[in-house]
Design a protein around this motif. Sequence first.
Motif, short mmCIF file in Angstrom:
data_model
loop_
_atom_site.label_atom_id
_atom_site.label_comp_id
_atom_site.label_asym_id
_atom_site.label_seq_id
_atom_site.Cartn_x
_atom_site.Cartn_y
_atom_site.Cartn_z
N ALA A 17 0.83 -1.21 0.00
CA ALA A 17 0.00 0.00 0.00
C ALA A 17 0.86 1.26 0.00
O ALA A 17 0.52 2.26 -0.65
N ASN A 18 2.00 1.23 0.71
CA ASN A 18 2.90 2.38 0.70
C ASN A 18 3.46 2.62 -0.69
O ASN A 18 3.62 3.78 -1.12
N ALA A 23 3.25 6.07 -5.56
CA ALA A 23 3.05 6.14 -7.00
C ALA A 23 2.02 7.20 -7.39
O ALA A 23 2.07 7.74 -8.49
N LEU A 24 1.13 7.50 -6.47
CA LEU A 24 0.00 8.38 -6.80
C LEU A 24 0.00 9.70 -6.04
O LEU A 24 -0.59 10.69 -6.50
N ILE A 25 0.64 9.75 -4.86
CA ILE A 25 0.59 10.92 -3.99
C ILE A 25 2.01 11.35 -3.67
O ILE A 25 2.79 10.55 -3.13
N PRO A 26 2.40 12.58 -3.99
CA PRO A 26 3.76 13.02 -3.65
C PRO A 26 4.03 12.85 -2.15
O PRO A 26 3.27 13.34 -1.31
N GLY A 27 5.10 12.14 -1.83
CA GLY A 27 5.41 11.90 -0.43
C GLY A 27 4.70 10.71 0.17
O GLY A 27 4.98 10.31 1.30
N GLY A 28 3.75 10.15 -0.57
CA GLY A 28 3.03 8.98 -0.09
C GLY A 28 2.04 9.26 1.02
O GLY A 28 1.51 8.34 1.65
N THR A 29 1.74 10.53 1.26
CA THR A 29 0.80 10.91 2.32
C THR A 29 0.41 12.36 2.11
O THR A 29 1.06 13.09 1.34
N GLY A 35 4.64 10.59 6.94
CA GLY A 35 5.35 9.87 5.89
C GLY A 35 6.00 8.60 6.38
O GLY A 35 6.36 8.46 7.56
N ASP A 36 6.22 7.65 5.46
CA ASP A 36 6.87 6.40 5.86
C ASP A 36 8.34 6.61 6.19
O ASP A 36 8.97 5.75 6.82
N ASP A 37 8.91 7.77 5.80
CA ASP A 37 10.29 8.08 6.20
C ASP A 37 10.40 8.41 7.68
O ASP A 37 11.51 8.47 8.23
N GLN A 38 9.25 8.61 8.33
CA GLN A 38 9.23 8.89 9.76
C GLN A 38 9.23 7.61 10.59
O GLN A 38 9.23 7.67 11.83
N TYR A 39 9.20 6.47 9.91
CA TYR A 39 9.11 5.17 10.57
C TYR A 39 10.25 4.27 10.10
O TYR A 39 10.81 4.49 9.02
N LYS A 437 13.94 9.79 9.38
CA LYS A 437 14.50 11.07 8.95
C LYS A 437 13.68 12.23 9.52
O LYS A 437 12.49 12.08 9.80
N PRO A 438 14.31 13.38 9.70
CA PRO A 438 13.55 14.55 10.14
C PRO A 438 12.58 15.01 9.05
O PRO A 438 12.86 14.84 7.85
N VAL A 439 11.46 15.58 9.44
CA VAL A 439 10.49 16.07 8.45
C VAL A 439 11.10 17.18 7.60
O VAL A 439 11.07 17.15 6.36
N PHE A 440 11.66 18.20 8.27
CA PHE A 440 12.22 19.33 7.55
C PHE A 440 13.68 19.05 7.20
O PHE A 440 14.55 19.03 8.06
N ARG A 441 13.93 18.80 5.92
CA ARG A 441 15.27 18.60 5.42
C ARG A 441 15.30 19.07 3.97
O ARG A 441 14.29 19.03 3.27
N ARG A 442 16.47 19.50 3.50
CA ARG A 442 16.56 20.11 2.18
C ARG A 442 16.42 19.11 1.06
O ARG A 442 15.79 19.36 0.03
N LEU A 443 17.01 17.90 1.23
CA LEU A 443 16.99 16.89 0.19
C LEU A 443 16.11 15.71 0.59
O LEU A 443 16.06 15.35 1.78
#
Length: 444
Positions: A17-18, A23-29, A35-39, A437-443
């Motif tokens: 599902a992620n 594939a459909l939503i920028p950032g997946g959320t 975001g899944d990068d927070q997990y 990863k932190p939410v606010f990051r440049r890359l």
Amino acid sequence: MDTEDTGELVLPRSRLANERLHALIPGGTHTYAKGDDQYPENLAPVISHGRGAHVWDIDGNRYIEYGSGLRSVSLGHAHPRVTEAVRRELDRGSNFVRPSILEVEAAERFLATVPTAEMVKFAKNGSDATTAAVRLARAATGRPRVALCADHPFFSTDDWFIGTTPMSAGIPASTTDLTVAFPYGDLAATEDLLTRHQGEVACLILEPATYTEPPPGYLAGLRELADRHGCVLIFDEMITGFRWSEAGAQGLYGVVPDLSTFGKALGNGCAVSALAGRRELMELGGLRHSGERVFLLSTTHGAETHSLAAAMAVQTTYTEEGVTARLHALGERLAAGVRDAAASMGVGDHVVVRGRASNLVFATLDENRQPSQQYRTLFLRHLLAGGVLAPSFVVSAALDDADIDHTVDVVAQACAVYRKALDAADPTPWLAGRPVKPVFRRLA
């Protein structure tokens, strides 16, 4: 819980599902903080449904949930009083070509709950409300600059704030240059800022309290500074609203801002926010004055009846059931249990609970007691495996003592592994993938 023989949680349906989400939503959320990068890698559950203090993922796992809806679901999921209020209005229509009578009833209820304000306007999200407050301040003062508190993580998705973060791509420097910052709790530094930009600062905007209590006299001192320098004092009460008291932090600490913004807990997950404040300022966005008009808040869905009904039900529940006191009691029990568990496993200086009891967060510190995304990853992996979904330890009123006790037990198990990683001076073997990863990051 669905685990492999190693005891690790496996989420095959959530993983698929992620992929579909990305594939459909920028950032997946639709919210970066979700975001899944927070997990931990491959351990970002996709939710099927929730009830009370629990949620179920699409793999069939149940979790005790903290930080519900990014602090918005303070009563618990599918709260019966809120659900009934919403259902009642859905059968009566949700949006009309003229105001619904519910709009005045919701305004009366809100202003009775937050008596420090004289007028209110509803919207759907916090960013619209805070940006409207900034626009009002600029219009009222004729000044261009916004002074925001540098120690508070988020105010708006709009350019005046996002331009100050590492995710500033697409925002002109000319916009960002109009935003300046002051430190929380430091009146001298704030006065120096106002003096340096004499006659240019339209407003001071801050959360009146966060993870520490305001120093004695601080909020009153800001009130005096704003008055003396002719700028508007704005309290962002998105989080403190209802969690500090029914009337927000301003009701608890007794300092009245010119404007304040509410959201999060106001709708118990339904989309509703509020801009409130002094009539003299708010009416600039109205029709009953002779000055230039301010385009304040004009949203097609800002007064959807079911969301306003949800807000009214939330306020009634808070006042009749003493919800704020319950949030504090639950938070105090949780904080004490987590601190004891961490101390008993020898990591009391590394897994640290912070904040007001109704708004708890945790810090994960490395061998040098510095914040660590790697140790956060380790900690989150073991919470998830134990059935605890906790990007923070922000409680909802739907939790019970058994939920808290189970959480503390799981924290103790996580802390035992944390101790092993500290002893090895390297958490990598326990991560099983990239760190969060932190939410606010440049890359990306």
